[in-house]
Scaffold this motif. Sequence first.
Motif, PDB file in Angstrom:
ATOM      1  N   TRP A 175       0.838  -1.194   0.000  1.00  0.00           N
ATOM      2  CA  TRP A 175       0.000   0.000   0.000  1.00  0.00           C
ATOM      3  C   TRP A 175       0.875   1.247   0.000  1.00  0.00           C
ATOM      4  CZ3 TRP A 175      -5.233  -0.905  -0.176  1.00  0.00           C
ATOM      5  CH2 TRP A 175      -5.671  -2.177   0.229  1.00  0.00           C
ATOM      6  N   VAL A 176       0.407   2.284  -0.659  1.00  0.00           N
ATOM      7  CA  VAL A 176       0.986   3.615  -0.514  1.00  0.00           C
ATOM      8  C   VAL A 176      -0.092   4.511   0.071  1.00  0.00           C
ATOM      9  CG1 VAL A 176       1.913   5.639  -1.702  1.00  0.00           C
ATOM     10  CG2 VAL A 176       2.690   3.356  -2.351  1.00  0.00           C
ATOM     11  N   LEU A 177       0.206   5.097   1.196  1.00  0.00           N
ATOM     12  CA  LEU A 177      -0.734   5.985   1.867  1.00  0.00           C
ATOM     13  C   LEU A 177      -0.369   7.435   1.580  1.00  0.00           C
ATOM     14  CD1 LEU A 177      -0.723   4.293   5.394  1.00  0.00           C
ATOM     15  CD2 LEU A 177      -2.185   3.744   3.437  1.00  0.00           C
ATOM     16  N   VAL A 178      -1.368   8.243   1.362  1.00  0.00           N
ATOM     17  CA  VAL A 178      -1.160   9.689   1.287  1.00  0.00           C
ATOM     18  C   VAL A 178      -1.923  10.302   2.453  1.00  0.00           C
ATOM     19  CG1 VAL A 178      -1.468  11.793  -0.042  1.00  0.00           C
ATOM     20  CG2 VAL A 178      -0.851   9.669  -1.207  1.00  0.00           C
ATOM     21  N   VAL A 179      -1.174  10.928   3.350  1.00  0.00           N
ATOM     22  CA  VAL A 179      -1.761  11.452   4.581  1.00  0.00           C
ATOM     23  C   VAL A 179      -1.821  12.968   4.520  1.00  0.00           C
ATOM     24  CG1 VAL A 179      -0.907   9.474   5.877  1.00  0.00           C
ATOM     25  CG2 VAL A 179       0.448  11.552   5.803  1.00  0.00           C
ATOM     26  N   LEU A 251      -6.249  13.787  -6.470  1.00  0.00           N
ATOM     27  CA  LEU A 251      -5.180  12.941  -5.946  1.00  0.00           C
ATOM     28  C   LEU A 251      -5.443  11.464  -6.265  1.00  0.00           C
ATOM     29  CD1 LEU A 251      -2.642  12.439  -4.351  1.00  0.00           C
ATOM     30  CD2 LEU A 251      -3.940  12.754  -2.234  1.00  0.00           C
ATOM     31  N   ILE A 252      -6.697  11.050  -6.152  1.00  0.00           N
ATOM     32  CA  ILE A 252      -7.058   9.678  -6.522  1.00  0.00           C
ATOM     33  C   ILE A 252      -6.716   9.420  -7.981  1.00  0.00           C
ATOM     34  CG2 ILE A 252      -9.025   8.151  -6.945  1.00  0.00           C
ATOM     35  CD1 ILE A 252     -10.271   9.265  -4.374  1.00  0.00           C
ATOM     36  N   ASN A 253      -7.090  10.349  -8.839  1.00  0.00           N
ATOM     37  CA  ASN A 253      -6.808  10.171 -10.269  1.00  0.00           C
ATOM     38  C   ASN A 253      -5.310  10.134 -10.546  1.00  0.00           C
ATOM     39  OD1 ASN A 253      -9.524  10.105 -11.003  1.00  0.00           O
ATOM     40  ND2 ASN A 253      -9.653  12.334 -11.168  1.00  0.00           N
ATOM     41  N   ALA A 262      -5.845   0.324  -7.222  1.00  0.00           N
ATOM     42  CA  ALA A 262      -7.084   0.858  -6.654  1.00  0.00           C
ATOM     43  C   ALA A 262      -6.736   1.978  -5.706  1.00  0.00           C
ATOM     44  CB  ALA A 262      -7.873  -0.233  -5.930  1.00  0.00           C
ATOM     45  N   ALA A 263      -7.692   2.872  -5.504  1.00  0.00           N
ATOM     46  CA  ALA A 263      -7.534   3.971  -4.552  1.00  0.00           C
ATOM     47  C   ALA A 263      -8.707   3.921  -3.581  1.00  0.00           C
ATOM     48  CB  ALA A 263      -7.496   5.311  -5.280  1.00  0.00           C
ATOM     49  N   LEU A 264      -8.404   3.859  -2.296  1.00  0.00           N
ATOM     50  CA  LEU A 264      -9.438   3.750  -1.269  1.00  0.00           C
ATOM     51  C   LEU A 264      -9.322   4.894  -0.279  1.00  0.00           C
ATOM     52  CD1 LEU A 264      -9.115  -0.037  -0.373  1.00  0.00           C
ATOM     53  CD2 LEU A 264     -10.998   1.011  -1.624  1.00  0.00           C
ATOM     54  N   VAL A 265     -10.458   5.427   0.128  1.00  0.00           N
ATOM     55  CA  VAL A 265     -10.470   6.268   1.312  1.00  0.00           C
ATOM     56  C   VAL A 265     -10.386   5.333   2.516  1.00  0.00           C
ATOM     57  CG1 VAL A 265     -11.855   7.836   2.718  1.00  0.00           C
ATOM     58  CG2 VAL A 265     -11.791   8.113   0.230  1.00  0.00           C
ATOM     59  N   PRO A 270      -9.194  11.599   6.028  1.00  0.00           N
ATOM     60  CA  PRO A 270      -8.936  11.821   4.608  1.00  0.00           C
ATOM     61  C   PRO A 270      -7.766  11.013   4.032  1.00  0.00           C
ATOM     62  CG  PRO A 270      -7.864  13.537   5.852  1.00  0.00           C
ATOM     63  CD  PRO A 270      -8.556  12.648   6.863  1.00  0.00           C
ATOM     64  N   THR A 271      -7.163  10.105   4.845  1.00  0.00           N
ATOM     65  CA  THR A 271      -6.054   9.313   4.318  1.00  0.00           C
ATOM     66  C   THR A 271      -6.517   8.479   3.127  1.00  0.00           C
ATOM     67  OG1 THR A 271      -5.049   9.169   6.507  1.00  0.00           O
ATOM     68  CG2 THR A 271      -4.336   7.565   4.872  1.00  0.00           C
ATOM     69  N   LEU A 272      -5.721   8.501   2.064  1.00  0.00           N
ATOM     70  CA  LEU A 272      -5.980   7.662   0.896  1.00  0.00           C
ATOM     71  C   LEU A 272      -5.017   6.483   0.894  1.00  0.00           C
ATOM     72  CD1 LEU A 272      -6.499  10.267  -1.988  1.00  0.00           C
ATOM     73  CD2 LEU A 272      -8.229   9.112  -0.601  1.00  0.00           C
ATOM     74  N   ALA A 273      -5.533   5.319   0.561  1.00  0.00           N
ATOM     75  CA  ALA A 273      -4.719   4.106   0.493  1.00  0.00           C
ATOM     76  C   ALA A 273      -4.744   3.592  -0.939  1.00  0.00           C
ATOM     77  CB  ALA A 273      -5.247   3.051   1.454  1.00  0.00           C
ATOM     78  N   PHE A 274      -3.571   3.553  -1.553  1.00  0.00           N
ATOM     79  CA  PHE A 274      -3.437   3.041  -2.914  1.00  0.00           C
ATOM     80  C   PHE A 274      -2.894   1.617  -2.848  1.00  0.00           C
ATOM     81  CE2 PHE A 274      -3.124   7.657  -3.390  1.00  0.00           C
ATOM     82  CZ  PHE A 274      -4.002   7.892  -4.445  1.00  0.00           C
ATOM     83  N   LEU A 275      -3.628   0.681  -3.442  1.00  0.00           N
ATOM     84  CA  LEU A 275      -3.202  -0.714  -3.490  1.00  0.00           C
ATOM     85  C   LEU A 275      -2.291  -0.902  -4.700  1.00  0.00           C
ATOM     86  CD1 LEU A 275      -3.358  -3.648  -2.491  1.00  0.00           C
ATOM     87  CD2 LEU A 275      -5.474  -3.889  -3.829  1.00  0.00           C
ATOM     88  N   ILE A 276      -1.130  -1.545  -4.470  1.00  0.00           N
ATOM     89  CA  ILE A 276      -0.097  -1.659  -5.500  1.00  0.00           C
ATOM     90  C   ILE A 276       0.198  -3.134  -5.773  1.00  0.00           C
ATOM     91  CG2 ILE A 276       2.142  -0.741  -6.235  1.00  0.00           C
ATOM     92  CD1 ILE A 276       0.154   1.381  -5.254  1.00  0.00           C
TER      93      ILE A 276
END
Length: 311
Positions: A175-179, A251-253, A262-265, A270-276
Amino acid sequence: MTQAYITERVHARAPGKINVFFQVGAPGADGYHEVASAYQAVSLYEDVWATPSDEFTIEVTGTVQCSDVPLDENNLAVRAARLLASEIGYDAGVHLHVHKAVPVAGGMGGGSADAAAALVACDALWGAGLGTAELQRLGARLGADVPFALMGGTAVGTGRGDQLSPALARGRFEWVLVVSDEGMSTPVVYAELDEYRSGTGIYVPRAPARPAVYPMVLQALRQGDAQALASASDNDLTPAVLRLRPTLDDLINLGLQEGALAALVSGSGPTLAFLIENEQAALELQVALSAAGHNALHVHGPVPGARVLPD
């Protein structure tokens, strides 16, 4: 119980979480929503050191913005320590030093992880010897996410999210998180979801009669299949979060354009979790998002729940 203790200091650690799937029912008469969630504990941790004290005190440091974390009885870790002391008849206090790495009000259960680590640390410090089931029972009185922070791994949560069943997850998910330094209020997000669902139009989703985690989510976790999990993952709170924080949509896009599956809230955001797909791709996405000015972190899951570490 006497004021004896078995060691001078105990260090405990508990993980943050992401919701790889989150379905939300309609609000009940008490205002709470029934939910169904697939939780995964990830390698972003809260650390708590417990030392003997005559009173209950706390200090908070961290690698994240934590100026809004309460330093009194409103702190969930302090409440956890007091609850355990009351449960076992312990008549002194404890000093808690909390070091935070999980974003505050970021939808990753950082406060719940603090409470879980405090329960485990104080249990060891005071020699209470409570079992996992008993600590989880106490944790559920503090908040819906506390039992999972104690359990860790991957689990399905129902009811208010605190009725847990372990779920098998093979392998390792990247996962990559954007905080964000600016958190979001969970009650505000739920209220926004209710307002959104009350709208008219064929594209406005309605609350499920009985929230449930889709079988395809559990199958993807069992198989360790990131591609399948990306297709099955979802969070009912996403529209509400994006209505409150529209900039997250861009940011999701961006994350999807840079290779995320995938991009998940996470939770209520508001943290976004991107599945890699794999570790190398995760590192590349982290670099790309960091270069675009975002606070991006590479983590993995599942990881164990709250536990005592060598001090």
